[in-house]
Scaffold this motif. Structure first.
Motif, short mmCIF file in Angstrom:
data_model
loop_
_atom_site.label_atom_id
_atom_site.label_comp_id
_atom_site.label_asym_id
_atom_site.label_seq_id
_atom_site.Cartn_x
_atom_site.Cartn_y
_atom_site.Cartn_z
N ASN A 1 -4.11 -26.55 13.96
CA ASN A 1 -4.28 -26.66 15.41
C ASN A 1 -3.08 -26.04 16.12
O ASN A 1 -2.02 -25.83 15.52
N LYS A 2 -3.27 -25.76 17.39
CA LYS A 2 -2.20 -25.23 18.25
C LYS A 2 -1.56 -23.98 17.65
O LYS A 2 -0.34 -23.82 17.61
N VAL A 3 -2.41 -23.08 17.16
CA VAL A 3 -1.92 -21.84 16.57
C VAL A 3 -1.43 -20.90 17.66
O VAL A 3 -2.12 -20.69 18.67
N HIS A 4 -0.25 -20.33 17.47
CA HIS A 4 0.34 -19.46 18.48
C HIS A 4 1.28 -18.45 17.83
O HIS A 4 1.75 -18.66 16.70
N VAL A 5 1.55 -17.39 18.54
CA VAL A 5 2.50 -16.37 18.06
C VAL A 5 3.89 -16.78 18.52
O VAL A 5 4.19 -16.79 19.72
N GLU A 6 4.73 -17.14 17.57
CA GLU A 6 6.09 -17.58 17.87
C GLU A 6 7.01 -16.40 18.16
O GLU A 6 7.83 -16.44 19.08
N ARG A 7 6.91 -15.35 17.33
CA ARG A 7 7.69 -14.11 17.53
C ARG A 7 6.78 -12.92 17.28
O ARG A 7 6.01 -12.92 16.32
N PHE A 8 6.89 -11.90 18.13
CA PHE A 8 6.02 -10.73 18.01
C PHE A 8 6.86 -9.48 17.76
O PHE A 8 7.74 -9.15 18.55
N ARG A 9 6.64 -8.85 16.61
CA ARG A 9 7.26 -7.59 16.23
C ARG A 9 8.79 -7.65 16.24
O ARG A 9 9.46 -6.97 17.01
N TYR A 10 9.34 -8.43 15.34
CA TYR A 10 10.78 -8.44 15.14
C TYR A 10 11.11 -7.54 13.93
O TYR A 10 10.26 -7.24 13.10
N ILE A 11 12.37 -7.14 13.85
CA ILE A 11 12.81 -6.15 12.86
C ILE A 11 13.66 -6.79 11.77
O ILE A 11 14.57 -7.56 12.04
N LEU B 1 13.68 -0.09 7.95
CA LEU B 1 13.36 -1.11 8.95
C LEU B 1 11.90 -1.51 8.77
O LEU B 1 11.03 -0.65 8.62
N GLN B 2 11.64 -2.81 8.79
CA GLN B 2 10.27 -3.28 8.66
C GLN B 2 9.98 -4.27 9.79
O GLN B 2 10.82 -5.08 10.17
N VAL B 3 8.75 -4.18 10.30
CA VAL B 3 8.35 -4.93 11.49
C VAL B 3 7.45 -6.09 11.08
O VAL B 3 6.48 -5.91 10.36
N SER B 4 7.76 -7.29 11.56
CA SER B 4 6.97 -8.49 11.25
C SER B 4 6.73 -9.29 12.52
O SER B 4 7.38 -9.07 13.55
N SER B 5 5.80 -10.23 12.43
CA SER B 5 5.59 -11.22 13.48
C SER B 5 5.49 -12.60 12.84
O SER B 5 5.29 -12.71 11.62
N GLU B 6 5.67 -13.63 13.64
CA GLU B 6 5.61 -15.02 13.16
C GLU B 6 4.52 -15.77 13.93
O GLU B 6 4.55 -15.81 15.16
N ILE B 7 3.55 -16.34 13.17
CA ILE B 7 2.46 -17.10 13.78
C ILE B 7 2.50 -18.51 13.21
O ILE B 7 2.64 -18.68 11.98
N LYS B 8 2.39 -19.52 14.06
CA LYS B 8 2.54 -20.92 13.62
C LYS B 8 1.38 -21.78 14.09
O LYS B 8 0.69 -21.47 15.05
N GLY B 9 1.19 -22.90 13.37
CA GLY B 9 0.21 -23.91 13.76
C GLY B 9 0.55 -25.24 13.14
O GLY B 9 1.45 -25.33 12.27
N LEU C 1 8.88 0.82 17.27
CA LEU C 1 8.36 -0.15 18.23
C LEU C 1 7.55 0.52 19.34
O LEU C 1 6.65 -0.10 19.92
N ASP C 2 7.83 1.79 19.62
CA ASP C 2 7.10 2.52 20.66
C ASP C 2 5.87 3.25 20.13
O ASP C 2 5.08 3.79 20.91
N ASP C 3 5.71 3.31 18.82
CA ASP C 3 4.60 4.04 18.20
C ASP C 3 3.28 3.32 18.49
O ASP C 3 3.08 2.18 18.06
#
Length: 326
Positions: free
Chosen positions: A193-203, A214-222, A168-170
């Motif tokens: 419409n209304k696209v936004h980042v719901e979660r950023f860099r979860y493990i 460990l793998q890093v993902s994010s969640e984007i919704k609309g 996460l610090d890299d």
């Protein structure tokens, strides 16, 4: 049903979406040999799938499987040639991020069907006992008119001291992840419409036959328009290929991939999923074994930026060669 013309395939998906017909789809990276099957016909085809628990077979694992997997990676010198070609494009500003992959010969003591039944993954697919996918990565999910994508970028050995903090610090990993999140947000904005980042860099933690990762993902919704089922093919193809396994900007980066890799990817890094007449769930076809004659090959890779170290990336490519069997 295989439809080699991309536009005909898109239209077929739209037509089935309009009629509310549930179907399974598999789309290769180059979009040259996609297949689509109404679910009611799936018993007639040698395809097994498990999409987040929705499956077309009886669940019968035979644990412990005791998998032995030997790796014969591409020599580092060969990988470095491809890496340098990609890095030159990055230096010229032709791309910000390129997903570079390799084909590695493996020996494995179990059949692809054995591994399919016993592996633990969100998305599993076995085609003709020739192509096996056990992917942890969601492509897009549509539920009650909400579309979400979950790009996965960043992998580290969970056994390292402070592994989560390290990744996460890299700064390189962060830059790569931000680039993909921005790309996926733009992709979703074309259809929602209304696209936004719901979660950023979860493990997420992934168990393999060798170790935990460990793998890093994010969640984007609309939010999709109400008539989205009749445009389900348009929605999918507007986002292909998946940003996490291509790069940014997408069109030029795909050209760089085709120039830098030694063969077409085929089903590797394509997408597959299930449409139930209203909702959709799909995965990216990573963690991939292919049978060619009597030989088996594993395909893997990672994102390359101007700050990437070739030896580190080469090792990550090797680390991703695993089967998720306890």
């Amino acid at each position: 049903m295989t439809i080699t013309n991309k536009e005909d395939f898109r239209k077929r998906m739209n037509d089935m979406g309009s009629e509310g017909i549930p179907f399974l789809f598999v789309i290769d990276f180059e979009m040259k040999k996609p297949v689509i099957f109404p679910i009611r016909e799936m018993t007639q085809h040698p395809i097994l799938f498990d999409i987040n628990g929705y499956r077309n077979y009886a669940y019968h694992p035979s644990k412990p499987l005791n998998v032995t997997l030997s790796k014969f990676p591409t020599p580092y010198e060969e990988y470095e040639k491809s890496f340098k070609r990609v890095r030159d494009h990055l230096a010229y500003g032709n791309s910000f991020l390129v997903n570079l992959t390799c084909k590695t010969k493996i020996n494995i003591n179990k059949t692809l069907k054995d591994i399919f039944y016993n592996s633990q993954a969100k998305y599993k697919l076995l085609i003709n006992e020739e192509y096996l996918i056990f992917s942890p990565e969601i492509f897009i999910k549509i539920q009650d008119g909400t579309i979400a994508s979950y790009p996965m970028k960043g992998t580290i050995d969970a056994g390292l001291p402070n592994a989560e903090k390290i990744i996460l610090d890299d700064k390189k990993e962060l830059a790569e992840h931000v680039t993909i999140v921005d790309l996926i947000r733009n992709d979703l904005s074309r259809v929602a419409n209304k696209v936004h980042v719901e979660r950023f860099r979860y493990i997420d933690k992934i168990k393999t036959n060798e170790k935990e990762l460990l793998q890093v993902s994010s969640e984007i919704k609309g939010n999709l328009p109400e008539d989205y089922p009749k445009r389900i093919g348009d929605i999918l193809f507007s986002m292909l290929p998946a940003g996490s396994i291509s790069g940014a900007p997408k069109q030029k980066t795909v050209e760089i991939i085709q120039e830098s890799e030694y063969s077409e990817r085929g089903y590797f890094t394509g997408v597959f999923g299930y449409f139930d007449g209203k909702d959709l769930d799909s995965g990216v076809m990573i963690r991939y074994i292919e049978k060619q004659g009597d030989d088996y090959y594993f395909r893997s890779g990672g994102g390359i930026t101007v700050n990437s170290n070739p030896k580190t990336e080469y090792q990550e490519m090797i680390d991703k060669i695993y089967v998720p069997v306890n």
